[in-house]
Design an enzyme around this catalytic site. Sequence first.
Site, PDB file in Angstrom:
ATOM      1  N   ARG A  21      54.936   1.075 -85.705  1.00 22.08           N
ATOM      2  CA  ARG A  21      53.750   0.987 -86.387  1.00 22.08           C
ATOM      3  C   ARG A  21      53.917   1.514 -87.605  1.00 22.08           C
ATOM      4  O   ARG A  21      54.128   3.002 -87.540  1.00 22.08           O
ATOM      5  CB  ARG A  21      52.470   1.298 -85.867  1.00 22.08           C
ATOM      6  CG  ARG A  21      52.039   0.541 -84.685  1.00 22.08           C
ATOM      7  CD  ARG A  21      51.209   1.195 -83.937  1.00 22.08           C
ATOM      8  NE  ARG A  21      51.070   0.668 -82.601  1.00 22.08           N
ATOM      9  CZ  ARG A  21      50.195  -0.072 -82.029  1.00 22.08           C
ATOM     10  NH1 ARG A  21      48.966   0.064 -82.423  1.00 22.08           N
ATOM     11  NH2 ARG A  21      50.233  -0.530 -80.488  1.00 22.08           N
ATOM     12  N   SER A 188      38.250  -7.906 -79.340  1.00 24.37           N
ATOM     13  CA  SER A 188      38.648  -7.781 -80.816  1.00 24.37           C
ATOM     14  C   SER A 188      39.974  -8.446 -81.160  1.00 24.37           C
ATOM     15  O   SER A 188      40.078  -8.724 -82.541  1.00 24.37           O
ATOM     16  CB  SER A 188      38.798  -6.112 -80.979  1.00 24.37           C
ATOM     17  OG  SER A 188      39.906  -5.864 -80.257  1.00 24.37           O
ATOM     18  N   HIS A 216      32.525  -4.384 -80.905  1.00 21.93           N
ATOM     19  CA  HIS A 216      32.547  -5.351 -81.937  1.00 21.93           C
ATOM     20  C   HIS A 216      31.610  -6.263 -82.234  1.00 21.93           C
ATOM     21  O   HIS A 216      31.485  -7.295 -82.788  1.00 21.93           O
ATOM     22  CB  HIS A 216      34.160  -6.297 -81.572  1.00 21.93           C
ATOM     23  CG  HIS A 216      35.246  -5.124 -81.601  1.00 21.93           C
ATOM     24  ND1 HIS A 216      35.909  -5.021 -82.772  1.00 21.93           N
ATOM     25  CD2 HIS A 216      35.945  -4.726 -80.707  1.00 21.93           C
ATOM     26  CE1 HIS A 216      36.876  -4.039 -82.644  1.00 21.93           C
ATOM     27  NE2 HIS A 216      37.076  -4.014 -81.438  1.00 21.93           N
ATOM     28  N   THR A 244      30.000   1.488 -81.046  1.00 21.15           N
ATOM     29  CA  THR A 244      30.490   2.433 -82.045  1.00 21.15           C
ATOM     30  C   THR A 244      29.759   2.598 -83.213  1.00 21.15           C
ATOM     31  O   THR A 244      28.929   1.658 -83.518  1.00 21.15           O
ATOM     32  CB  THR A 244      31.794   2.164 -82.334  1.00 21.15           C
ATOM     33  OG1 THR A 244      32.612   3.143 -83.154  1.00 21.15           O
ATOM     34  CG2 THR A 244      32.171   0.714 -83.170  1.00 21.15           C
ATOM     35  N   LYS A 247      32.555   1.048 -86.979  1.00 15.85           N
ATOM     36  CA  LYS A 247      33.027  -0.567 -87.320  1.00 15.85           C
ATOM     37  C   LYS A 247      31.940  -1.100 -88.372  1.00 15.85           C
ATOM     38  O   LYS A 247      31.851  -0.634 -89.392  1.00 15.85           O
ATOM     39  CB  LYS A 247      33.523  -1.121 -86.184  1.00 15.85           C
ATOM     40  CG  LYS A 247      34.576  -0.665 -85.425  1.00 15.85           C
ATOM     41  CD  LYS A 247      35.294  -1.341 -84.259  1.00 15.85           C
ATOM     42  CE  LYS A 247      36.200  -0.595 -83.273  1.00 15.85           C
ATOM     43  NZ  LYS A 247      37.360  -0.137 -83.983  1.00 15.85           N
ATOM     44  N   THR A 277      33.393  19.501 -80.108  1.00 17.55           N
ATOM     45  CA  THR A 277      32.520  19.854 -81.111  1.00 17.55           C
ATOM     46  C   THR A 277      31.916  18.587 -81.365  1.00 17.55           C
ATOM     47  O   THR A 277      32.339  17.582 -81.558  1.00 17.55           O
ATOM     48  CB  THR A 277      33.175  20.438 -82.336  1.00 17.55           C
ATOM     49  OG1 THR A 277      33.945  21.592 -81.899  1.00 17.55           O
ATOM     50  CG2 THR A 277      32.165  20.641 -83.630  1.00 17.55           C
TER      51      THR A 277
HETATM   52  N1  PMP Z   1      36.134  -0.556 -77.331  1.00 14.96           N
HETATM   53  C1  PMP Z   1      36.593  -1.377 -77.983  1.00 14.96           C
HETATM   54  C2  PMP Z   1      36.646  -2.819 -77.410  1.00 14.96           C
HETATM   55  C3  PMP Z   1      37.509  -1.193 -79.229  1.00 14.96           C
HETATM   56  O1  PMP Z   1      37.959  -2.256 -79.789  1.00 14.96           O
HETATM   57  C4  PMP Z   1      37.638   0.118 -79.684  1.00 14.96           C
HETATM   58  C5  PMP Z   1      38.336   0.596 -80.943  1.00 14.96           C
HETATM   59  N2  PMP Z   1      39.434  -0.553 -81.494  1.00 14.96           N
HETATM   60  C6  PMP Z   1      37.044   1.100 -79.287  1.00 14.96           C
HETATM   61  C7  PMP Z   1      36.103   0.941 -77.891  1.00 14.96           C
HETATM   62  C8  PMP Z   1      36.954   2.526 -79.579  1.00 14.96           C
HETATM   63  O2  PMP Z   1      35.992   2.609 -80.626  1.00 14.96           O
HETATM   64  P1  PMP Z   1      36.159   3.883 -81.797  1.00 14.96           P
HETATM   65  O3  PMP Z   1      37.205   3.140 -82.722  1.00 14.96           O
HETATM   66  O4  PMP Z   1      34.857   4.007 -82.439  1.00 14.96           O
HETATM   67  O5  PMP Z   1      36.681   5.178 -81.156  1.00 14.96           O
END
Ligand code: PMP
Length: 404
Positions: A21, A188, A216, A244, A247, A277
Amino acid sequence: MDFDALFNAQLDQLKQDGNYRYFADLERACGKFPKAASHFEDGKRDVTVWCSNDYLGMGQHPKVVDAMCEAVRRTGTGAGGTRNISGTNHDHLLLEAELADLHGKEAALLFTSGYVSNWAALSTLGSRLKDCVILSDAGNHASMIEGIRHSRATKVIWKHNDVADLEAKLAALPADVPKIVAFESVYSMDGDIAPIEAIVDVAEKYGAMTYLDEVHGVGLYGARGGGVSERDGVADRITLIEGTLGKAFGVVGGYITGSAAMCDFIRSFASGFIFTTALPPAVAAAARASIVHLKNSDAERLQQRRQVARLRAELDKAGIPHLENDSHIVPVMIKDPVKCRMLADYLMTEWNIYVQPINYPTVPKGTERLRFTPSPLHTDEDIEHLMMALRTLWRQCAMSRAVA
Ligand code: PMP
């Protein structure tokens, strides 16, 4: 021992397989999304970002930016400690109340990322509930897999989105052990959506709790952005909804929502909550502004849907293969890691279009793809520009036959 030689041997293998990557060196400029400056050898250039998970551009929304700036001035930069030792700030509590309300739950609990929330919640539930069995969808995210693994609970994998397979596996388990059905709403990489109601029906029939990752989905689906579970009218039947702030809400952080007892249980036992933290209060304030805005405004969601439909229609017209789904994610299938990287490189260097190649291990080998995420801020001209580039590349590489 030459440790660097050991590291480099594995890195070289990744490069040989086309799975190494590379970062794109971007400079996001507030108010300009989806444009960003990118550093090239010969200087900086403006590029159009087509692979951002800031799905609605909320990371640059004036209300969100103002909320963060105001809170930084009011509270400073960091939280000052773990949540239990001086790190809990009023902004965290307001955000948790907002999240509980978003999903119609009694309580919510913040974590530093969605990854940590899955890891911490699943590892705590799976290890603390005696004889627990976790039934995990085969397509679940790495953070759920790692949480389940760390819990040492018995794991049963059911076929992706296959409710009959889930039911067969539930039926085969003893009636009296605690069971957790863990799955996502929007997957995703393929952009497919889980049959949530049918999964909940089956889970309830066997007395299992449901654990739904809406990472998502939140902000994007449902009348108030409560996710696919809100859209489908089943949020009240899901035991735990995880999401989250990084996103569609455009900030950073993760959370779980559910009963007050469950959130208190995870708060009290999860090392991933206790020993780190807290999020900066300003992050919490910004996330709250974003959530409140998206609870009350459908404009971003509607415009995003319009642009997603437009891109799909143009791809169809051009005969460029993409995965069909009902979500906002448009995966264009390349099915070869080296070609995928090469196409992404051409798009960046020749067309100023940034889309990161998605290769193994993010997706299975042979399903490499370019994953486009149209936002409400991509214009019709952006889409036309992207299509011009893709049509040209497809012609040049005679890709249509090779990847069909
Ligand atoms: N769950 C899924 C399905 C995700 O695709 C992701 C991140 N791509 C996460 C959890 C983690 O979320 P975050 O980016 O907030 O750490």
